[in-house]
Motif scaffolding. Structure first.
Motif, PDB file in Angstrom:
ATOM      1  N   ALA A 130      50.369  24.241  44.133  1.00 54.64           N
ATOM      2  CA  ALA A 130      51.444  25.114  43.644  1.00 54.64           C
ATOM      3  C   ALA A 130      50.788  26.171  42.745  1.00 54.64           C
ATOM      4  O   ALA A 130      49.981  25.843  41.873  1.00 54.64           O
ATOM      5  CB  ALA A 130      52.452  24.305  42.855  1.00 54.64           C
ATOM      6  N   TYR A 131      51.123  27.413  42.978  1.00 55.40           N
ATOM      7  CA  TYR A 131      50.458  28.518  42.262  1.00 55.40           C
ATOM      8  C   TYR A 131      51.523  29.344  41.568  1.00 55.40           C
ATOM      9  O   TYR A 131      52.435  29.865  42.218  1.00 55.40           O
ATOM     10  CB  TYR A 131      49.685  29.355  43.284  1.00 55.40           C
ATOM     11  N   ASP A 132      51.406  29.434  40.263  1.00 54.92           N
ATOM     12  CA  ASP A 132      52.373  30.225  39.505  1.00 54.92           C
ATOM     13  C   ASP A 132      51.758  31.600  39.281  1.00 54.92           C
ATOM     14  O   ASP A 132      51.036  31.831  38.306  1.00 54.92           O
ATOM     15  CB  ASP A 132      52.653  29.505  38.185  1.00 54.92           C
ATOM     16  N   THR A 166      52.092  33.594  35.934  1.00 55.35           N
ATOM     17  CA  THR A 166      51.302  33.159  34.776  1.00 55.35           C
ATOM     18  C   THR A 166      49.830  33.549  34.929  1.00 55.35           C
ATOM     19  O   THR A 166      49.126  33.728  33.935  1.00 55.35           O
ATOM     20  CB  THR A 166      51.408  31.635  34.612  1.00 55.35           C
ATOM     21  N   CYS A 167      49.374  33.609  36.167  1.00 56.86           N
ATOM     22  CA  CYS A 167      47.955  33.849  36.454  1.00 56.86           C
ATOM     23  C   CYS A 167      47.482  35.128  35.765  1.00 56.86           C
ATOM     24  O   CYS A 167      48.143  36.168  35.833  1.00 56.86           O
ATOM     25  CB  CYS A 167      47.775  33.962  37.960  1.00 56.86           C
ATOM     26  N   ILE A 168      46.301  35.033  35.081  1.00 61.50           N
ATOM     27  CA  ILE A 168      45.786  36.208  34.390  1.00 61.50           C
ATOM     28  C   ILE A 168      44.657  36.872  35.172  1.00 61.50           C
ATOM     29  O   ILE A 168      44.013  37.802  34.699  1.00 61.50           O
ATOM     30  CB  ILE A 168      45.297  35.842  32.973  1.00 61.50           C
ATOM     31  N   GLY A 169      44.364  36.342  36.333  1.00 59.58           N
ATOM     32  CA  GLY A 169      43.380  36.979  37.186  1.00 59.58           C
ATOM     33  C   GLY A 169      41.953  36.832  36.709  1.00 59.58           C
ATOM     34  O   GLY A 169      41.123  37.720  36.926  1.00 59.58           O
ATOM     35  N   CYS A 170      41.619  35.699  36.097  1.00 54.39           N
ATOM     36  CA  CYS A 170      40.247  35.502  35.610  1.00 54.39           C
ATOM     37  C   CYS A 170      39.280  35.171  36.736  1.00 54.39           C
ATOM     38  O   CYS A 170      38.068  35.242  36.559  1.00 54.39           O
ATOM     39  CB  CYS A 170      40.220  34.416  34.555  1.00 54.39           C
ATOM     40  N   MET A 171      39.775  34.767  37.846  1.00 51.45           N
ATOM     41  CA  MET A 171      38.965  34.450  39.038  1.00 51.45           C
ATOM     42  C   MET A 171      38.059  33.239  38.861  1.00 51.45           C
ATOM     43  O   MET A 171      37.109  33.057  39.622  1.00 51.45           O
ATOM     44  CB  MET A 171      38.112  35.654  39.466  1.00 51.45           C
ATOM     45  N   LEU A 172      38.373  32.398  37.871  1.00 55.27           N
ATOM     46  CA  LEU A 172      37.561  31.196  37.693  1.00 55.27           C
ATOM     47  C   LEU A 172      37.782  30.233  38.862  1.00 55.27           C
ATOM     48  O   LEU A 172      36.843  29.600  39.341  1.00 55.27           O
ATOM     49  CB  LEU A 172      37.920  30.513  36.378  1.00 55.27           C
ATOM     50  N   CYS A 173      39.007  30.159  39.320  1.00 56.69           N
ATOM     51  CA  CYS A 173      39.313  29.241  40.430  1.00 56.69           C
ATOM     52  C   CYS A 173      38.517  29.634  41.672  1.00 56.69           C
ATOM     53  O   CYS A 173      37.992  28.783  42.386  1.00 56.69           O
ATOM     54  CB  CYS A 173      40.802  29.220  40.721  1.00 56.69           C
ATOM     55  N   LEU A 174      38.414  30.924  41.870  1.00 54.85           N
ATOM     56  CA  LEU A 174      37.674  31.414  43.026  1.00 54.85           C
ATOM     57  C   LEU A 174      36.200  31.017  42.921  1.00 54.85           C
ATOM     58  O   LEU A 174      35.570  30.629  43.908  1.00 54.85           O
ATOM     59  CB  LEU A 174      37.805  32.937  43.079  1.00 54.85           C
ATOM     60  N   ILE A 200      40.148  24.071  36.026  1.00 55.09           N
ATOM     61  CA  ILE A 200      39.465  25.154  35.322  1.00 55.09           C
ATOM     62  C   ILE A 200      40.413  26.269  34.884  1.00 55.09           C
ATOM     63  O   ILE A 200      40.094  27.043  33.977  1.00 55.09           O
ATOM     64  CB  ILE A 200      38.329  25.728  36.198  1.00 55.09           C
ATOM     65  N   CYS A 201      41.574  26.352  35.493  1.00 55.17           N
ATOM     66  CA  CYS A 201      42.466  27.461  35.181  1.00 55.17           C
ATOM     67  C   CYS A 201      42.838  27.459  33.693  1.00 55.17           C
ATOM     68  O   CYS A 201      43.389  26.484  33.188  1.00 55.17           O
ATOM     69  CB  CYS A 201      43.733  27.365  36.028  1.00 55.17           C
ATOM     70  N   PRO A 202      42.546  28.540  32.982  1.00 55.95           N
ATOM     71  CA  PRO A 202      42.767  28.570  31.532  1.00 55.95           C
ATOM     72  C   PRO A 202      44.253  28.594  31.154  1.00 55.95           C
ATOM     73  O   PRO A 202      44.599  28.226  30.039  1.00 55.95           O
ATOM     74  CB  PRO A 202      42.068  29.849  31.087  1.00 55.95           C
ATOM     75  N   VAL A 203      45.102  29.043  32.074  1.00 58.64           N
ATOM     76  CA  VAL A 203      46.512  29.143  31.713  1.00 58.64           C
ATOM     77  C   VAL A 203      47.397  28.159  32.482  1.00 58.64           C
ATOM     78  O   VAL A 203      48.618  28.211  32.386  1.00 58.64           O
ATOM     79  CB  VAL A 203      47.040  30.582  31.945  1.00 58.64           C
ATOM     80  N   GLY A 204      46.765  27.278  33.215  1.00 59.33           N
ATOM     81  CA  GLY A 204      47.546  26.269  33.948  1.00 59.33           C
ATOM     82  C   GLY A 204      48.413  26.864  35.039  1.00 59.33           C
ATOM     83  O   GLY A 204      49.529  26.401  35.264  1.00 59.33           O
ATOM     84  N   ALA A 205      47.892  27.881  35.726  1.00 61.52           N
ATOM     85  CA  ALA A 205      48.691  28.521  36.766  1.00 61.52           C
ATOM     86  C   ALA A 205      48.581  27.790  38.103  1.00 61.52           C
ATOM     87  O   ALA A 205      49.371  28.030  39.011  1.00 61.52           O
ATOM     88  CB  ALA A 205      48.259  29.969  36.939  1.00 61.52           C
ATOM     89  N   VAL A 206      47.608  26.908  38.240  1.00 59.61           N
ATOM     90  CA  VAL A 206      47.441  26.154  39.495  1.00 59.61           C
ATOM     91  C   VAL A 206      47.721  24.687  39.227  1.00 59.61           C
ATOM     92  O   VAL A 206      47.310  24.154  38.202  1.00 59.61           O
ATOM     93  CB  VAL A 206      46.003  26.281  40.058  1.00 59.61           C
ATOM     94  N   ARG A 207      48.397  24.068  40.161  1.00 62.05           N
ATOM     95  CA  ARG A 207      48.757  22.666  40.004  1.00 62.05           C
ATOM     96  C   ARG A 207      48.655  22.020  41.383  1.00 62.05           C
ATOM     97  O   ARG A 207      48.945  22.672  42.394  1.00 62.05           O
ATOM     98  CB  ARG A 207      50.202  22.597  39.514  1.00 62.05           C
TER      99      ARG A 207
HETATM  100  S1  SF4 Z   1      41.878  30.350  37.310  1.00 59.26           S
HETATM  101 FE1  SF4 Z   1      44.085  30.441  36.985  1.00 59.26          FE
HETATM  102  S2  SF4 Z   1      44.355  32.339  35.879  1.00 59.26           S
HETATM  103 FE2  SF4 Z   1      42.327  32.407  36.733  1.00 59.26          FE
HETATM  104  S3  SF4 Z   1      42.620  33.492  38.659  1.00 59.26           S
HETATM  105 FE3  SF4 Z   1      42.729  31.317  39.111  1.00 59.26          FE
HETATM  106  S4  SF4 Z   1      44.900  30.900  38.957  1.00 59.26           S
HETATM  107 FE4  SF4 Z   1      44.652  32.837  37.999  1.00 59.26          FE
END
Ligand code: SF4
Ligand code: SF4
Lengths: 312, 114
Positions: B41-43, B46-54, B86-93
Motif C-alpha cells: 500500500a503506497y500513500d 505522504t511520500c516526500i520523494g526521497c527515493m530511498l525505497c528505490l 526505510i521510508c522516512p515518512v511511513g508512506a509504504v506499508r
Molecule cells: S522511501 Fe518513502 S518517501 Fe521516499 S520515495 Fe519511497 S515512498 Fe516516498
C-alpha cells in the motif's frame, strides 16, 4: 446390431459414473490427508478445461500414434466398461465376452502407454517399459481369478452365465464359496496396479519418471487419456463386482447395486492404498504381483476345480 | 505395522474436521499472522520523494514516477519489506492482503493517482 446400440448408449453412463467415482476418490483422499479437497464435480470441470485447450504435438512425436492413441484408448475403455454394464442390465448372453472385456481394458492401458511413448520423450519410454512389465505381471493373476469365476459358472466365458449362476445361487460367488472369495482377494490385490496408484504407480510416478507416458500429453489428448484411465479403473471394479459380488435383484436394481459395490471396491483398492501407502520399486511390483495374487489365484482355481469335480 | 498406523491416521483425519478451509474464502477469511507481508500500500500524498525505497529495493520493483513520486511493480516485488522499513515518512506499508490474483497487469502497479 442391438448390442452395438446398447453399448453405445451405455458408454456415457459408464463415463458419468467413472467421473463421479473420480470425484469421490479425490474428495476422500483429500479428507484422509486433512484437506478440504476439490468439489465432487471437479473431474468434470477438469475435462471441460482440458478439452477447450489447444493440442500440442512435440517435434519428436510419431504423429499418428501420438495423436490417435488417446482416442483409441478412451474408446477401448468405454467399450469395455459399457459391455459389462450392458450385460449387467440386459443379461445378454455373449460367448467369450469376459475375454473381450479383458482384452479391451488391457488394450486401453496399452494404447495410452504406447501413444505417450511415441512422443519421443525418454521418460515416456522408461514409463512404457515399466508399464509393460507391470501390466503383464498383474493381468495374469487377474485373468486367473476371472477364470475361477468362469469355472464356477460351468466353464463358460460369458459374463451373463456367471451372473445367472449367482442369481440362481442367491448370492455372489465370493460370498458363497472359498474359491470365489480367494479369487476376489487376488483380483483386488491387483487393483492398485490396474489403477496406477501407490504402491504400484511406478508407470506414472511423478518423482521418478515425471508422470511417465503422460509427460507430453496436454489439452484434449490428456483429457482422453484421463477418461481412459478413469473408465478402465472403474470398469475393472465393476467387473469384479459383477463376477464375484452380484446381488440377485431385479435387473435395474441389481445393476445399481453392482455399481455401488464397484464404487466400494474401487475406494477400498484404489483410494485407500493410494493415500496411505508409499511407492515400491518396479521390480518389487512385478515380484509382488507374480507371487502373492498369482498364488492366491492359482489356489482359488484349484479349489474351484475340486469343487466343480474335475475339469468339466 | 506402519500401514496400520497410516490407516489409523487416515481414518482419524477422514472423520475429523479438515485442517484447510475451502476457497473462495467464504464466509470467513483466515487471520493472517502478525507481521505478514502482503500487498503493497503506497500513500503517495505522504511520500516526500526521497527515493530511498528505490535504492533499497533488491528486485528493482520500484521506479520513478512523475513529480518525484514512485511506482511499485507488485509483479516483481518479492515482499521483503525493505521499502517499508526505510521510508522516512511511513508512506509504504505491506498489508495483510494475500489474494493478489488479477487478470490485468495494471492491477500490479501501485503508484500515485493524480
Ligand atoms: S522511501 Fe518513502 S518517501 Fe521516499 S520515495 Fe519511497 S515512498 Fe516516498
Ligand atoms: S517489498 Fe522489497 S521487493 Fe517489494 S518493493 Fe519493497 S523493497 Fe522492493
Amino acid at each position: 446390431m442391438e448390442l452395438h446400440l446398447a453399448t453405445a448408449a451405455s458408454a456415457p453412463i459408464v463415463l458419468l459414473v467413472s467421473l463421479v467415482y473420480e470425484g469421490v476418490d479425490r474428495k476422500l483422499r483429500a479428507r484422509m490427508q486433512g484437506r478440504v479437497g476439490p468439489p465432487l464435480l471437479q473431474p468434470f470441470y477438469d475435462l471441460v478445461k482440458l478439452f477447450s485447450k489447444d493440442r500440442i504435438i512435440p517435434f519428436t512425436a510419431a504423429y499418428p500414434l501420438f495423436n490417435y492413441a488417446p482416442l483409441l484408448s478412451a474408446s477401448c475403455a468405454l467399450a469395455g466398461g459399457a459391455l459389462v454394464f450392458v450385460v449387467l442390465v440386459t443379461g445378454l448372453q455373449l460367448a467369450g465376452d469376459l475375454l473381450l472385456v479383458f482384452y479391451l481394458l488391457s488394450s486401453s492401458s496399452l494404447l495410452a502407454m504406447v501413444g505417450g511413448a511415441s512422443s519421443g520423450n525418454p521418460y515416456a519410454a522408461i514409463s512404457l517399459s515399466r508399464g509393460l512389465s507391470v501390466l503383464l505381471s498383474y493381468k495374469l493373476p487377474m485373468l486367473l481369478s476371472v477364470l475361477t469365476a468362469a469355472i464356477k459358472a460351468g466353464g463358460t466365458l460369458s459374463l451373463a452365465s456367471v451372473i445367472a449362476l449367482q442369481a440362481e445361487a442367491g448370492g455372489g460367488i465370493a460370498t458363497l464359496s472359498l474359491g470365489g472369495a480367494l479369487a476376489l482377494l487376488a483380483f483386488m490385490l491387483c487393483m492398485p496396479a490396474e489403477g496406477e496408484v501407490p504402491p504400484f504407480d511406478v508407470t506414472t510416478a511423478k518423482t521418478e519418471v515425471v508422470h511417465g507416458f503422460l509427460i507430453e500429453y496436454g489439452g484434449p489428448h490428456l483429457a482422453l487419456v484421463k477418461i481412459a484411465k478413469g473408465v478402465s479403473r472403474f470398469s475393472t471394479a465393476l467387473l469384479a463386482a459383477s463376477l464375484f459380488l452380484y446381488t440377485p435383484a431385479r435387473p435395474p436394481l441389481a445393476a445399481m447395486l453392482c455399481l455401488l459395490e464397484a464404487m466400494c471396491i474401487a475406494v477400498l483398492t484404489i483410494t485407500v492404498p493410494g493415500t496411505v501407502l508409499g511407492r515400491v520399486k518396479p521390480s518389487q511390483v512385478v515380484r509382488f504381483c507374480l507371487v502373492a495374487p498369482t498364488s492366491i489365484a492359482i489356489l482359488s482355481l484349484a479349489i474351484s476345480l475340486l469343487e466343480a469335480g474335475g475339469l468339466a | 505395522m506402519k500401514i496400520g498406523v497410516m490407516l489409523r491416521d487416515a481414518l482419524r483425519r477422514l472423520l475429523g474436521r479438515p485442517l484447510t478451509i475451502g476457497y473462495p474464502l467464504k464466509p470467513e477469511r483466515p487471520a493472517t499472522p502478525r507481521g505478514y507481508r502482503g500487498m503493497i500500500a503506497y500513500d503517495w500524498e505522504t511520500c516526500i520523494g526521497c527515493m530511498l525505497c528505490l535504492k533499497v529495493c533488491p528486485s528493482g520493483a520500484v521506479s520513478v514516477a512523475d513529480r518525484r513520486k514512485v511506482t511499485f511493480d507488485v509483479g516483481r516485488c518479492i515482499f521483503c519489506g525493505q521499502c517499508a522499513e526505510i521510508c522516512p515518512v511511513g508512506a509504504v506499508r505491506l498489508t495483510s492482503e494475500f489474494e493478489m490474483v488479477a487478470v490485468d497487469r495494471s492491477a500490479y502497479r501501485v503508484g500515485p493517482r493524480w
